[in-house]
Design an enzyme around this catalytic site. Structure first.
Site, PDB file in Angstrom:
ATOM      1  N   ASP A  87       1.027  -1.287  -0.054  1.00  0.00           N
ATOM      2  CA  ASP A  87      -0.060  -0.132  -0.019  1.00  0.00           C
ATOM      3  C   ASP A  87       0.744   1.241   0.022  1.00  0.00           C
ATOM      4  O   ASP A  87       2.043   1.084   0.325  1.00  0.00           O
ATOM      5  CB  ASP A  87      -0.917  -0.006   1.255  1.00  0.00           C
ATOM      6  CG  ASP A  87      -2.360   0.591   0.926  1.00  0.00           C
ATOM      7  OD1 ASP A  87      -3.174  -0.249   0.761  1.00  0.00           O
ATOM      8  OD2 ASP A  87      -2.288   1.829   0.665  1.00  0.00           O
ATOM      9  N   ASP A 125       4.004   2.503  -4.465  1.00  0.00           N
ATOM     10  CA  ASP A 125       2.920   3.345  -5.098  1.00  0.00           C
ATOM     11  C   ASP A 125       2.648   2.555  -6.577  1.00  0.00           C
ATOM     12  O   ASP A 125       3.492   2.689  -7.177  1.00  0.00           O
ATOM     13  CB  ASP A 125       3.545   4.490  -5.333  1.00  0.00           C
ATOM     14  CG  ASP A 125       2.596   5.717  -6.288  1.00  0.00           C
ATOM     15  OD1 ASP A 125       1.736   5.446  -6.491  1.00  0.00           O
ATOM     16  OD2 ASP A 125       3.152   6.630  -6.435  1.00  0.00           O
ATOM     17  N   VAL A 126       1.472   2.193  -6.775  1.00  0.00           N
ATOM     18  CA  VAL A 126       0.900   1.246  -7.888  1.00  0.00           C
ATOM     19  C   VAL A 126       1.013   2.246  -9.202  1.00  0.00           C
ATOM     20  O   VAL A 126       1.021   1.697 -10.254  1.00  0.00           O
ATOM     21  CB  VAL A 126      -0.592   0.925  -7.725  1.00  0.00           C
ATOM     22  CG1 VAL A 126      -0.257  -0.450  -6.430  1.00  0.00           C
ATOM     23  CG2 VAL A 126      -1.418   1.798  -7.724  1.00  0.00           C
ATOM     24  N   TYR A 180     -14.400   7.373 -12.762  1.00  0.00           N
ATOM     25  CA  TYR A 180     -14.269   6.195 -12.421  1.00  0.00           C
ATOM     26  C   TYR A 180     -14.772   5.135 -12.701  1.00  0.00           C
ATOM     27  O   TYR A 180     -14.333   3.936 -13.102  1.00  0.00           O
ATOM     28  CB  TYR A 180     -15.186   6.248 -10.735  1.00  0.00           C
ATOM     29  CG  TYR A 180     -14.865   5.134  -9.839  1.00  0.00           C
ATOM     30  CD1 TYR A 180     -13.795   4.858  -8.958  1.00  0.00           C
ATOM     31  CD2 TYR A 180     -15.973   4.588  -9.635  1.00  0.00           C
ATOM     32  CE1 TYR A 180     -13.740   3.611  -8.330  1.00  0.00           C
ATOM     33  CE2 TYR A 180     -15.972   3.075  -8.987  1.00  0.00           C
ATOM     34  CZ  TYR A 180     -14.923   2.833  -8.242  1.00  0.00           C
ATOM     35  OH  TYR A 180     -14.906   1.824  -7.439  1.00  0.00           O
ATOM     36  N   LYS A 197     -12.928   1.825 -14.402  1.00  0.00           N
ATOM     37  CA  LYS A 197     -13.382   0.282 -14.158  1.00  0.00           C
ATOM     38  C   LYS A 197     -13.834  -0.583 -15.042  1.00  0.00           C
ATOM     39  O   LYS A 197     -13.577  -1.715 -15.308  1.00  0.00           O
ATOM     40  CB  LYS A 197     -14.550   0.347 -12.975  1.00  0.00           C
ATOM     41  CG  LYS A 197     -14.081   0.851 -11.643  1.00  0.00           C
ATOM     42  CD  LYS A 197     -12.919   0.256 -11.040  1.00  0.00           C
ATOM     43  CE  LYS A 197     -12.629   0.672  -9.690  1.00  0.00           C
ATOM     44  NZ  LYS A 197     -11.428  -0.109  -9.166  1.00  0.00           N
ATOM     45  N   THR A 223     -16.782   0.067   3.298  1.00  0.00           N
ATOM     46  CA  THR A 223     -15.260   0.394   3.443  1.00  0.00           C
ATOM     47  C   THR A 223     -15.195   1.658   3.812  1.00  0.00           C
ATOM     48  O   THR A 223     -16.009   2.658   3.426  1.00  0.00           O
ATOM     49  CB  THR A 223     -14.421  -0.220   1.937  1.00  0.00           C
ATOM     50  OG1 THR A 223     -14.812   0.542   1.143  1.00  0.00           O
ATOM     51  CG2 THR A 223     -15.067  -1.652   1.782  1.00  0.00           C
ATOM     52  N   THR A 256     -16.793   4.018   1.112  1.00  0.00           N
ATOM     53  CA  THR A 256     -17.989   4.414   0.969  1.00  0.00           C
ATOM     54  C   THR A 256     -18.593   5.002   2.186  1.00  0.00           C
ATOM     55  O   THR A 256     -19.769   5.263   2.554  1.00  0.00           O
ATOM     56  CB  THR A 256     -18.943   3.284   0.734  1.00  0.00           C
ATOM     57  OG1 THR A 256     -18.616   2.216   1.637  1.00  0.00           O
ATOM     58  CG2 THR A 256     -18.746   2.649  -0.802  1.00  0.00           C
TER      59      THR A 256
HETATM   60  N1  NAD Z   1     -16.099  -0.010  -1.422  1.00  0.00           N
HETATM   61  C1  NAD Z   1     -16.930  -0.085  -2.738  1.00  0.00           C
HETATM   62  O1  NAD Z   1     -18.135  -0.112  -2.293  1.00  0.00           O
HETATM   63  C2  NAD Z   1     -16.226  -0.698  -3.850  1.00  0.00           C
HETATM   64  C3  NAD Z   1     -17.096  -1.041  -4.930  1.00  0.00           C
HETATM   65  C4  NAD Z   1     -16.577  -1.530  -5.965  1.00  0.00           C
HETATM   66  C5  NAD Z   1     -15.388  -1.438  -6.241  1.00  0.00           C
HETATM   67  N2  NAD Z   1     -14.486  -1.184  -5.320  1.00  0.00           N
HETATM   68  C6  NAD Z   1     -12.954  -0.972  -5.655  1.00  0.00           C
HETATM   69  O2  NAD Z   1     -12.309  -1.788  -4.652  1.00  0.00           O
HETATM   70  C7  NAD Z   1     -10.975  -1.427  -4.657  1.00  0.00           C
HETATM   71  C8  NAD Z   1     -10.731  -1.405  -3.183  1.00  0.00           C
HETATM   72  O3  NAD Z   1     -11.456  -0.311  -2.208  1.00  0.00           O
HETATM   73  P1  NAD Z   1     -12.143  -0.193  -0.924  1.00  0.00           P
HETATM   74  O4  NAD Z   1     -13.312   0.143  -0.817  1.00  0.00           O
HETATM   75  O5  NAD Z   1     -11.488  -1.360  -0.110  1.00  0.00           O
HETATM   76  O6  NAD Z   1     -11.287   1.377  -0.606  1.00  0.00           O
HETATM   77  P2  NAD Z   1     -10.266   1.892   0.308  1.00  0.00           P
HETATM   78  O7  NAD Z   1     -10.101   3.080   0.125  1.00  0.00           O
HETATM   79  O8  NAD Z   1     -10.404   1.120   1.804  1.00  0.00           O
HETATM   80  O9  NAD Z   1      -8.838   0.843  -0.143  1.00  0.00           O
HETATM   81  C9  NAD Z   1      -8.078   1.230  -1.278  1.00  0.00           C
HETATM   82  C10 NAD Z   1      -6.905   1.150  -0.755  1.00  0.00           C
HETATM   83  O10 NAD Z   1      -5.846   1.489  -1.959  1.00  0.00           O
HETATM   84  C11 NAD Z   1      -4.731   2.179  -1.468  1.00  0.00           C
HETATM   85  N3  NAD Z   1      -4.302   2.879  -2.494  1.00  0.00           N
HETATM   86  C12 NAD Z   1      -4.800   3.964  -3.091  1.00  0.00           C
HETATM   87  N4  NAD Z   1      -3.643   4.598  -4.248  1.00  0.00           N
HETATM   88  C13 NAD Z   1      -2.845   3.982  -4.044  1.00  0.00           C
HETATM   89  C14 NAD Z   1      -1.366   3.932  -4.728  1.00  0.00           C
HETATM   90  N5  NAD Z   1      -1.289   4.792  -5.783  1.00  0.00           N
HETATM   91  N6  NAD Z   1      -0.532   2.689  -4.491  1.00  0.00           N
HETATM   92  C15 NAD Z   1      -0.738   1.947  -3.454  1.00  0.00           C
HETATM   93  N7  NAD Z   1      -1.851   1.910  -3.008  1.00  0.00           N
HETATM   94  C16 NAD Z   1      -3.037   2.645  -3.041  1.00  0.00           C
HETATM   95  C17 NAD Z   1      -5.278   2.967  -0.494  1.00  0.00           C
HETATM   96  O11 NAD Z   1      -4.432   3.339   0.532  1.00  0.00           O
HETATM   97  C18 NAD Z   1      -6.200   1.946   0.238  1.00  0.00           C
HETATM   98  O12 NAD Z   1      -5.565   1.302   1.260  1.00  0.00           O
HETATM   99  C19 NAD Z   1     -10.827  -0.168  -5.257  1.00  0.00           C
HETATM  100  O13 NAD Z   1     -10.279  -0.496  -6.634  1.00  0.00           O
HETATM  101  C20 NAD Z   1     -12.272   0.265  -5.426  1.00  0.00           C
HETATM  102  O14 NAD Z   1     -12.538   1.033  -6.646  1.00  0.00           O
HETATM  103  C21 NAD Z   1     -14.764  -0.690  -3.981  1.00  0.00           C
END
Ligand code: NAD
Length: 267
Positions: A37, A63-64, A172, A176, A207, A210
């Protein structure tokens, strides 16, 4: 025997939300897990907490959006563990200003969120994490799998937003949709190399991403209108899907996107 016994798993975005729930689940199924992360301090603290019960969970900063950073991550994992068996690309952002655990989704006015008012800079930030980041994770992991000759299973986190337009979130949604097509294309290229590539397109899940939606009665009403099951999903429900796709339980799946979304759309 766990479903991922002795497998080496790398989870980007692994310290929060869906990545974190999946890391705990993978470790409970016998995997040695590296959570990667962006924030080194938050990452080290989270991994210490996640592994406190004895789970094999270690943190490496990444950093991805940076090829060098992702290369260093996977080189480090391979030098320590010998190979990479499964990868979950869960790092993502919901908008250009969002930083998980630090800054909530910006409460922009509807007019500001309209496509014609979006800036190129914001667009590029979202694409850098959600598209280029996932692409690099897939590419570098696959290079290691091919070089080592081991089987691999890659899981990319997309979203229902890759299939369904969400007004005000053009960047976004496009990012996706790109993850879904990346998954299909890459899966096809490696279908005879014992490397499977699948994706998950969650609906609205509880999470940090949201948190703002959950605090807003108007947004929650919209979510409930969209979700026949009349509830948000839990992170462990997505972790179950990730575990299935990561493990041999899904051995005949590749190029697929599964949509755990409370019945939001079917087929
Ligand atoms: N929560 C939802 O409802 C939901 C729904 C559909 C898809 N998603 C997707 O699921 C994935 C995870 O989301 P989440 O809900 O767990 O959110 P989250 O924000 O809790 O987790 C995302 C993580 O990605 C990390 N991150 C962001 N930019 C980064 C970078 N440049 N390098 C390394 N790490 C980085 C953040 O630090 C965080 O720990 C995301 O791709 C999100 O778009 C989430």
């Amino acid at each position: 025997m766990g479903l991922l016994n002795d497998k080496v798993a790398v989870i980007t975005g692994g310290i929060s939300g869906l990545g974190r729930a999946s890391a705990l689940r993978y470790a409970a199924e016998g995997a040695r897990v590296v959570v990667a992360d962006i924030n080194a301090e938050r990452g080290a603290n989270a991994a210490a907490e996640m592994s406190s019960g004895g789970a094999s969970i270690e943190f490496i900063q990444v950093d991805v959006t940076s090829k060098e950073s992702q290369q260093a991550l996977f080189d480090d994992v391979v030098s320590r563990y010998g190979q990479v068996d499964t990868v979950l690309a869960a790092a993502g952002v919901s908008s250009s200003g969002y930083i998980s655990g630090e800054v909530s989704e910006v409460e922009a006015e509807p007019e500001e969120r309209m496509f014609h008012n979006r800036t190129l800079e914001d667009w590029e930030k979202v694409m850098a994490v959600n598209v280029t980041g996932v692409m690099l994770t897939n590419q570098i992991a696959i290079k290691h799998m091919l070089a080592n000759g081991n089987a691999g299973s890659i899981v990319n986190i997309a979203s229902i937003a890759g299939r369904r337009p969400l007004p005000g979130a053009s960047d976004y949604c496009v990012s996706k949709a790109a993850v879904i097509m990346l998954t299909q294309t890459v899966a096809t290229e490696y279908s005879t190399s014992n490397i499977r590539v699948n994706a998950i397109g969650p609906g609205f899940i509880e999470t940090p991403m949201t948190a703002n939606i959950r605090q807003s009665p108007e947004w929650m009403e919209t979510v409930m209108q969209m979700t026949p099951m009349q509830r948000m999903g839990q992170a462990n429900e997505i972790a179950s899907t990730a575990l299935f796709l990561a493990s041999d339980e899904s051995s005949y799946f590749t190029g697929q996107t599964l949509f755990p979304n409370g019945g939001m759309f079917t087929g």
